[in-house]
Scaffold this motif. Structure first.
Motif, PDB file in Angstrom:
ATOM      1  N   ALA A 118      72.539  18.194  78.180  1.00  0.00           N
ATOM      2  CA  ALA A 118      71.139  18.565  78.414  1.00  0.00           C
ATOM      3  C   ALA A 118      70.324  17.334  78.807  1.00  0.00           C
ATOM      4  O   ALA A 118      70.666  16.198  78.468  1.00  0.00           O
ATOM      5  CB  ALA A 118      70.554  19.202  77.158  1.00  0.00           C
ATOM      6  N   GLU A 119      69.234  17.568  79.503  1.00  0.00           N
ATOM      7  CA  GLU A 119      68.355  16.458  79.880  1.00  0.00           C
ATOM      8  C   GLU A 119      67.669  15.879  78.649  1.00  0.00           C
ATOM      9  O   GLU A 119      67.497  14.668  78.530  1.00  0.00           O
ATOM     10  CB  GLU A 119      67.318  16.932  80.898  1.00  0.00           C
ATOM     11  N   HIS A 120      67.264  16.751  77.727  1.00  0.00           N
ATOM     12  CA  HIS A 120      66.645  16.311  76.483  1.00  0.00           C
ATOM     13  C   HIS A 120      67.548  16.750  75.329  1.00  0.00           C
ATOM     14  O   HIS A 120      67.665  17.940  75.044  1.00  0.00           O
ATOM     15  CB  HIS A 120      65.254  16.919  76.319  1.00  0.00           C
ATOM     16  N   VAL A 121      68.190  15.797  74.698  1.00  0.00           N
ATOM     17  CA  VAL A 121      69.117  16.071  73.607  1.00  0.00           C
ATOM     18  C   VAL A 121      68.353  16.003  72.290  1.00  0.00           C
ATOM     19  O   VAL A 121      67.648  15.026  72.022  1.00  0.00           O
ATOM     20  CB  VAL A 121      70.271  15.047  73.592  1.00  0.00           C
ATOM     21  N   GLU A 122      68.497  17.044  71.455  1.00  0.00           N
ATOM     22  CA  GLU A 122      67.876  17.073  70.142  1.00  0.00           C
ATOM     23  C   GLU A 122      68.942  17.391  69.102  1.00  0.00           C
ATOM     24  O   GLU A 122      69.545  18.464  69.145  1.00  0.00           O
ATOM     25  CB  GLU A 122      66.766  18.121  70.089  1.00  0.00           C
ATOM     26  N   ILE A 123      69.158  16.469  68.183  1.00  0.00           N
ATOM     27  CA  ILE A 123      70.152  16.661  67.130  1.00  0.00           C
ATOM     28  C   ILE A 123      69.471  16.485  65.784  1.00  0.00           C
ATOM     29  O   ILE A 123      68.880  15.438  65.508  1.00  0.00           O
ATOM     30  CB  ILE A 123      71.310  15.654  67.260  1.00  0.00           C
ATOM     31  N   ASP A 124      69.534  17.522  64.964  1.00  0.00           N
ATOM     32  CA  ASP A 124      69.044  17.462  63.591  1.00  0.00           C
ATOM     33  C   ASP A 124      70.252  17.562  62.668  1.00  0.00           C
ATOM     34  O   ASP A 124      71.086  18.466  62.831  1.00  0.00           O
ATOM     35  CB  ASP A 124      68.072  18.605  63.300  1.00  0.00           C
ATOM     36  N   ALA A 125      70.348  16.662  61.698  1.00  0.00           N
ATOM     37  CA  ALA A 125      71.508  16.649  60.805  1.00  0.00           C
ATOM     38  C   ALA A 125      71.061  16.479  59.371  1.00  0.00           C
ATOM     39  O   ALA A 125      70.232  15.622  59.063  1.00  0.00           O
ATOM     40  CB  ALA A 125      72.462  15.520  61.190  1.00  0.00           C
ATOM     41  N   LEU A 126      71.625  17.309  58.488  1.00  0.00           N
ATOM     42  CA  LEU A 126      71.443  17.167  57.054  1.00  0.00           C
ATOM     43  C   LEU A 126      72.829  16.959  56.461  1.00  0.00           C
ATOM     44  O   LEU A 126      73.715  17.786  56.650  1.00  0.00           O
ATOM     45  CB  LEU A 126      70.790  18.416  56.472  1.00  0.00           C
ATOM     46  N   CYS A 127      73.027  15.820  55.782  1.00  0.00           N
ATOM     47  CA  CYS A 127      74.364  15.495  55.295  1.00  0.00           C
ATOM     48  C   CYS A 127      74.271  14.493  54.148  1.00  0.00           C
ATOM     49  O   CYS A 127      73.178  14.062  53.766  1.00  0.00           O
ATOM     50  CB  CYS A 127      75.241  14.955  56.421  1.00  0.00           C
ATOM     51  N   LEU A 128      75.439  14.123  53.645  1.00  0.00           N
ATOM     52  CA  LEU A 128      75.499  13.249  52.480  1.00  0.00           C
ATOM     53  C   LEU A 128      75.521  11.774  52.858  1.00  0.00           C
ATOM     54  O   LEU A 128      74.905  10.946  52.189  1.00  0.00           O
ATOM     55  CB  LEU A 128      76.727  13.589  51.643  1.00  0.00           C
ATOM     56  N   THR A 129      76.225  11.438  53.948  1.00  0.00           N
ATOM     57  CA  THR A 129      76.342  10.015  54.348  1.00  0.00           C
ATOM     58  C   THR A 129      76.225   9.787  55.847  1.00  0.00           C
ATOM     59  O   THR A 129      76.129   8.642  56.272  1.00  0.00           O
ATOM     60  CB  THR A 129      77.700   9.435  53.912  1.00  0.00           C
ATOM     61  N   SER A 130      76.314  10.796  56.673  1.00  0.00           N
ATOM     62  CA  SER A 130      76.338  10.747  58.147  1.00  0.00           C
ATOM     63  C   SER A 130      77.636  10.184  58.709  1.00  0.00           C
ATOM     64  O   SER A 130      77.709   9.847  59.896  1.00  0.00           O
ATOM     65  CB  SER A 130      75.138   9.969  58.720  1.00  0.00           C
ATOM     66  N   VAL A 131      78.707  10.106  57.906  1.00  0.00           N
ATOM     67  CA  VAL A 131      79.999   9.633  58.424  1.00  0.00           C
ATOM     68  C   VAL A 131      80.488  10.530  59.556  1.00  0.00           C
ATOM     69  O   VAL A 131      80.879  10.048  60.632  1.00  0.00           O
ATOM     70  CB  VAL A 131      81.051   9.584  57.295  1.00  0.00           C
ATOM     71  N   SER A 132      80.498  11.836  59.332  1.00  0.00           N
ATOM     72  CA  SER A 132      81.000  12.760  60.360  1.00  0.00           C
ATOM     73  C   SER A 132      80.187  12.658  61.642  1.00  0.00           C
ATOM     74  O   SER A 132      80.742  12.663  62.750  1.00  0.00           O
ATOM     75  CB  SER A 132      80.965  14.198  59.834  1.00  0.00           C
ATOM     76  N   LEU A 133      78.870  12.573  61.521  1.00  0.00           N
ATOM     77  CA  LEU A 133      78.022  12.489  62.705  1.00  0.00           C
ATOM     78  C   LEU A 133      78.277  11.198  63.466  1.00  0.00           C
ATOM     79  O   LEU A 133      78.367  11.196  64.697  1.00  0.00           O
ATOM     80  CB  LEU A 133      76.551  12.579  62.291  1.00  0.00           C
ATOM     81  N   THR A 134      78.406  10.095  62.760  1.00  0.00           N
ATOM     82  CA  THR A 134      78.651   8.809  63.411  1.00  0.00           C
ATOM     83  C   THR A 134      79.972   8.826  64.166  1.00  0.00           C
ATOM     84  O   THR A 134      80.064   8.334  65.300  1.00  0.00           O
ATOM     85  CB  THR A 134      78.655   7.679  62.367  1.00  0.00           C
TER      86      THR A 134
END
Length: 303
Positions: A118-134
């Motif tokens: 997408a031209e404008h990327v929006e990512i919202d994340a709720l997690c314990l450490t953000s390991v998976s997202l990273t």
């Protein structure tokens, strides 16, 4: 021996050839074609000879690339004798009642890469450490650096537990004072992963001129689930399932109740699915916004 004109300088000397792509880089490009739909499920791949000519590599490098994609279950029939075939529905439906839940490590990276189209990327994340997202965002960043994805703007918001709360997990089995070694281990991981995530995303400003914003806020509770909302169009949801595990902390073995978020089964819901999926995505975004705007607080990725 005939030398191609483009490889000869004005003084007659041969220009140095550009480095050949690695098998991993060839696999990355073919994977992108599969995910974009240029190579469709059930379609036969070009021959190894044709791929070798296209990428300027030896056939052995092509075979290695194809085996990488076969290990990811994107290709079938990888052999020396015949062209490989794109696996039927390599990832299955992304959402809806036919979507097959998969571990976070498998499911999250391709969905984030798709969001980066997408031209404008929006990512919202709720997690314990953000390991998976990273870990998962690395694939999208690689494709941006390779020029296959070109977003103009990236907004990432991450909700993590606050530094000073008494976590429900991870926690030592035997209990102990709040703020002990188990808590310190979690906090160090939370801060390190958040810093890596922020640095990796903000580097896109300097390298590609992309407008990037990365924000973190602290929750006053331990989230029992993880949630990712991508471009307001897709919600990925998983439970943190606790188990009794032993970890080495400060050269000592400590028993604790903990969850391995990277292995949590991720359920996908998209607005392109049925009514239930669309409502789930909308409510997930509203729930995240409510937490962000009310009971969360400023979070610093330091002790």
């Amino acid at each position: 021996m005939v030398v191609e004109p483009e490889n000869v300088a004005v003084n007659g000397r041969r220009r140095p050839q550009p480095p050949q792509p690695t098998p991993r880089e060839v696999a990355d490009e073919l994977r992108a074609r599969i995910r974009s739909g240029r190579l469709r499920p059930g379609q036969r791949m070009p021959t190894q000879a044709r791929l070798a000519e296209e990428f300027g590599v030896e056939r052995g490098a092509v075979r290695q690339a194809l085996r990488i994609l076969q290990s990811e279950r994107l290709l079938t029939n990888v052999s020396k004798g015949s062209p490989a075939t794109v696996a039927p529905e390599p990832y299955g439906p992304h959402d809806g009642p036919e979507a097959r839940p998969m571990p976070t490590t498998v499911a999250l990276a391709p969905r984030i890469a798709a969001a980066f189209a997408a031209e404008h990327v929006e990512i919202d994340a709720l997690c314990l450490t953000s390991v998976s997202l990273t870990l998962a965002i690395g694939e999208a960043l690689s494709q941006v650096h390779a020029g296959r994805l070109k977003p103009a703007k990236v907004d990432v918001r991450v909700l993590l537990p606050g530094s000073d709360i008494d976590l429900a997990f991870p926690v030592a089995v035997t209990g102990g004072a709040a703020g002990g070694p188990v808590h310190d281990r979690w906090l160090a991981m939370r801060n390190a992963q958040g810093q890596v995530l922020r640095h990796s995303l903000l580097s896109l400003r300097a390298t590609h001129g992309i407008d990037v914003r990365v924000s973190f806020r602290a929750l006053p509770f331990t989230p029992p689930v993880k949630l990712y909302v991508l471009n307001g169009e897709e919600a990925l949801f998983a439970y943190y399932t606790l188990g009794r595990r032993e970890r080495e902390i400060g050269h000592e073995q400590v028993e604790m109740y903990d969850a391995e978020g990277i292995r949590s089964t991720l359920f996908a819901f998209g607005r392109g699915g049925d009514l239930r999926d669309g409502v789930f995505v909308k409510q997930s975004r509203l729930w995240f916004d409510a937490l962000w705007e009310t009971i969360s607080s400023e979070l610093r990725l330091t002790r």
